[in-house]
Design an enzyme around this catalytic site. Structure first.
Site, mmCIF file in Angstrom:
data_model
loop_
_atom_site.group_PDB
_atom_site.id
_atom_site.type_symbol
_atom_site.label_atom_id
_atom_site.label_comp_id
_atom_site.label_asym_id
_atom_site.label_seq_id
_atom_site.Cartn_x
_atom_site.Cartn_y
_atom_site.Cartn_z
ATOM 1 N N GLY A 1 0.836 -1.199 0.000
ATOM 2 C CA GLY A 1 0.000 0.000 0.000
ATOM 3 C C GLY A 1 0.865 1.241 0.000
ATOM 4 O O GLY A 1 2.032 1.209 -0.418
ATOM 5 N N SER A 2 0.295 2.319 0.500
ATOM 6 C CA SER A 2 0.984 3.606 0.420
ATOM 7 C C SER A 2 2.090 3.711 1.477
ATOM 8 O O SER A 2 2.055 3.038 2.514
ATOM 9 C CB SER A 2 -0.022 4.727 0.616
ATOM 10 O OG SER A 2 -0.620 4.592 1.889
ATOM 11 N N THR A 3 3.018 4.592 1.215
ATOM 12 C CA THR A 3 4.130 4.797 2.147
ATOM 13 C C THR A 3 3.621 5.350 3.478
ATOM 14 O O THR A 3 4.093 4.957 4.547
ATOM 15 C CB THR A 3 5.163 5.740 1.499
ATOM 16 O OG1 THR A 3 5.655 5.089 0.316
ATOM 17 C CG2 THR A 3 6.321 6.039 2.424
ATOM 18 N N GLY B 1 2.217 2.551 5.363
ATOM 19 C CA GLY B 1 3.332 1.671 5.712
ATOM 20 C C GLY B 1 4.012 2.111 7.005
ATOM 21 O O GLY B 1 4.345 1.302 7.873
ATOM 22 N N CYS C 1 2.317 0.443 -8.632
ATOM 23 C CA CYS C 1 3.442 0.983 -7.845
ATOM 24 C C CYS C 1 4.701 1.085 -8.703
ATOM 25 O O CYS C 1 5.550 1.927 -8.478
ATOM 26 C CB CYS C 1 3.681 0.078 -6.650
ATOM 27 S SG CYS C 1 3.810 -1.645 -7.145
ATOM 28 N N GLU D 1 3.966 10.328 -5.663
ATOM 29 C CA GLU D 1 3.289 9.305 -6.466
ATOM 30 C C GLU D 1 1.862 9.766 -6.792
ATOM 31 O O GLU D 1 1.074 10.023 -5.894
ATOM 32 C CB GLU D 1 3.239 8.004 -5.656
ATOM 33 C CG GLU D 1 2.709 6.843 -6.441
ATOM 34 C CD GLU D 1 2.579 5.592 -5.584
ATOM 35 O OE1 GLU D 1 2.084 5.691 -4.457
ATOM 36 O OE2 GLU D 1 2.952 4.511 -6.064
#
Ligand code: NAD
Length: 487
Positions: A225-227, A230, A281, A381
C-alpha cells in the site's frame, strides 16, 4: 457473489454488523454490499488461524504444494469468471484481466505450489564433535493487507509463499475491491485447504487493518500500500515486535537514451504508465529523455497516448478503464493544478474524457506533463495515467534525475549500448530495473523496493525465506566431549 467474511472455513457475518457498499467505477453504481470486518472479527479470524497452524505446519510440504497447484488449475478453469469479477470491481480492462491478472495469479500459486517442498536447510561446518543444521520454520499466523490496484494477483503474491512455507493467513483486502478475494476464498475451500488456514476479513484500514497490524498473536504483517500507511503499520506492529514486510509506493524513472529503438521505447513507455490506468506501484511515471531525441519521442508518445481507447472496462476493445474510485480520480486530477502551480506544462490530457457515456465514472484521460525534476509531480506518487517529462544531456545527469526521489521500486532504460545498459542499471537506486522493456514480473523473480518504497521481497525463494525463520540446531555427536569444563 460472496459478500461475507471468510473465517474458519465458513462465510460468516461480521460480529460488529457493519456493511460496505462495493462500487462499479465505470458508473459509480452499487454492485453489492458486503459485510464489514472490524477489530472483533479480526480477533476471531486470528484465533481460527492460530488453531489451524499446528496441523498446517505439520502437513507435508508436498501436500501443501499439491493444494496450491490444484488451486492454480481451478483458477485457470474459471478464468473468465475471475476476469469479469475483477474488471467489474476494479475497472481493469477485461482484456488485461483475461491476459494478465488471472493468468499471473494462477502462475504465482503454481510457482509456490512447486517450490513448497524445495526449501532446504543447511548443514554448517562447525567444531569437530558437533553437527549443526539450520532448518526453516514457518512463522505462525501471518497478517496480510493488500491495496485495490491488483486485488486478485496480490492474493497470490502474498498467500502463495505464506501457505507454501506452512503459515496460516488472515488477509484483509481493500475495502474498495473485495469481490475477487472472497470468490478466491470460496474456491480455496472447495480445493481442500483446511478450515482456518486462510481467513479473509474485508474492512477498513483504520479498524480491521489496524487491529491486524497490532494483533499480539500475529507473527508477521505483510503490507502492500501507500508509504504513509506503511509507516503506521511499522508503529502498530511494535507491540509484539512482529516482522514487517512493506511493498510501498513508487515513482519509476523511465530513461530513454539517444541510441534507443524509438518505436519500441514509445510503445513500452506507454505500457509502463498507462497500463491499469497508471495505478501500479512500478509504473514508469517519470519519462527522462535524452535531449537529442526528446521531441521526436514525445511526438510519437503523445500520438499513441491520444489513440488509447478509453471506455467501459467490460468492453473487450477498451484499453484504458476508469480509476478505481471517485476519490482517487479527484486526487489524480488535482495534480494537474499542482503541476501548473510549479511552472509545469500540460502537453496532453489532465481532464475527464469528452464521451458523455463515461461521465458518471472515474475516468481520467492520459496525461503528459513537462515539469522540472524538483517539482512535486516528479517526486510524489500520483498513481494514475499521469507521466512527467524531463530531459538530460548525458548519462550522469540521467542517473541523477532517476535517483532524485525518495522512492526506489522500479525503473527502466532504453538503449542499444550494452555497456551503458549494465552501468545505468547498476546506478539506478531501485529494487527492480528493466532494460528495453518495462514492468516485467515473474513469480520466480524477487519483487520489492528500497528507500520509501519499503523493504522485504515478494516472489521467488526470497519470499519463502521471508515467510520462515532459521532455527539452528546443535547436536553433540561425540559422547566423550564435555559440554563445560572437564571434571
Ligand atoms: P493504502 O495504503 O491507502 O491502503 C492499502 C491497504 O491498507 C488497504 O487494504 C487499506 O484498507 C489498508 N489500511 C489503510 N490504513 C491502514 C492502517 N492504519 N492500518 C492497517 N491497514 C490500513 O493504499 P491504496 O490506496 O489502497 O493503494 C495504493 C498504494 O499502494 C500506492 O501507494 C501504491 O504504490 C501502493 N502499492 C505498492 C505496491 C508494491 O508492491 N510496492 C503494489 C501495489 C500498490
Amino acid at each position: 457473489m460472496q459478500n461475507r467474511l471468510f473465517i474458519g472455513g465458513e462465510f460468516v457475518d461480521s460480529v460488529a454488523g457493519g456493511r460496505i457498499e462495493v462500487i462499479n467505477p465505470h458508473d459509480c453504481s452499487v454492485i453489492t454490499e458486503i459485510a464489514e470486518g472490524r477489530g472483533e472479527d479480526v480477533d476471531v479470524a486470528v484465533a481460527a488461524a492460530h488453531a489451524a497452524f499446528p496441523a498446517w505446519r505439520r502437513t507435508a510440504a508436498a501436500e501443501r504444494g499439491r493444494l496450491l497447484l490444484k488451486l492454480a488449475d481451478e483458477i485457470e478453469a474459471r478464468r473468465e469468471e475471475f476476469a469479469q469479477l475483477e474488471s467489474l470491481d476494479t475497472g481493469h480492462p477485461i482484456r488485461d484481466a483475461r491476459m494478465l491478472d488471472v493468468p499471473r495469479t494462477a502462475a504465482c500459486f503454481r510457482y509456490f505450489g512447486g517450490i513448497a517442498d524445495k526449501l532446504q536447510g543447511d548443514v554448517i561446518p562447525v567444531d569437530p564433535g558437533f553437527l549443526n543444521y539450520v532448518q526453516r520454520e514457518p512463522l505462525g499466523v501471518v497478517g496480510q493487507i493488500v491495496p485495490w490496484n491488483f486485488p486478485l494477483m496480490f492474493c497470490s503474491w502474498k498467500m502463495g509463499p505464506a501457505l507454501a512455507a506452512g503459515n496460516t493467513v488472515v488477509l484483509k483486502p481493500s475495502e474498495l475491491t473485495p469481490l475477487s478475494t472472497l470468490r478466491l476464498a470460496e474456491l480455496m475451500r472447495e480445493v481442500g485447504f483446511p478450515a482456518g488456514t486462510v481467513n479473509i476479513v474485508p474492512g477498513y484500514g483504520h479498524s480491521a487493518g489496524d487491529r491486524l497490524a497490532r494483533h499480539p498473536d500475529v507473527s508477521k504483517i505483510a503490507f502492500t500500500g501507500s508509504t504513509a500507511v506503511g509507516r503506521q503499520i511499522v508503529e502498530s506492529s511494535a507491540g509484539n515486535l512482529k516482522r514487517v514486510q512493506l511493498e510501498l509506493g513508487g515513482k519509476g524513472a523511465n530513461i530513454v537514451f539517444d541510441d534507443a529503438v524509438i518505436p519500441a521505447a514509445v510503445n513500452g513507455s506507454a505500457f509502463a504508465i498507462f497500463h491499469n490506468q497508471g495505478q501500479a506501484c512500478i509504473a514508469g511515471s517519470r519519462l527522462i529523455l535524452h535531449e537529442k531525441i526528446a521531441e521526436e519521442f514525445l511526438e510519437k508518445f503523445i500520438a499513441l497516448a491520444r489513440s488509447i481507447r478509453i471506455g467501459n472496462p467490460l468492453d473487450p476493445a477498451t484499453e484504458m478503464g476508469p480509476l478505481t474510485s471517485p476519490l482517487h480520480r479527484d486526487r489524480v486530477l488535482s495534480y494537474v493544478k499542482v503541476a501548473m502551480d510549479e511552472g509545469g506544462e500540460v502537453l496532453l490530457g489532465g481532464t475527464i474524457p469528452d464521451d458523455s457515456s463515461l461521465a458518471k465514472g472515474c475516468y481520467v484521460t492520459p496525461t503528459v506533463v513537462r515539469a522540472h525534476s524538483d517539482a512535486r509531480v516528479c517526486r510524489e506518487e500520483v498513481f494514475g495515467p499521469f507521466v512527467t517529462v524531463a530531459t538530460f544531456a548525458d548519462d550522469d545527469e540521467a542517473i541523477a534525475i532517476a535517483n532524485s526521489t525518495d522512492y526506489g521500486l522500479g525503473g527502466g532504460l532504453w538503449t542499444q549500448h550494452l555497456g551503458r545498459a549494465h552501468r545505468v542499471a547498476d546506478a539506478i537506486r531501485s529494487g527492480m530495473v528493466w532494460v528495453n522493456s518495462y514492468k516485467r514480473v515473474s513469480p520466480g523473480s524477487p519483487f520489492g523496493g528500497t528507500g520509501m518504497s519499503g523493504y522485504g521481497r515478494e516472489m521467488g525463494f526470497e519470499a519463502m525465506r521471508e515467510y520462515t525463520e532459521a532455527k539452528s540446531v546443535w547436536i553433540n555427536v561425540d559422547a566423550q566431549l564435555p559440554a563445560w569444563y572437564p571434571r
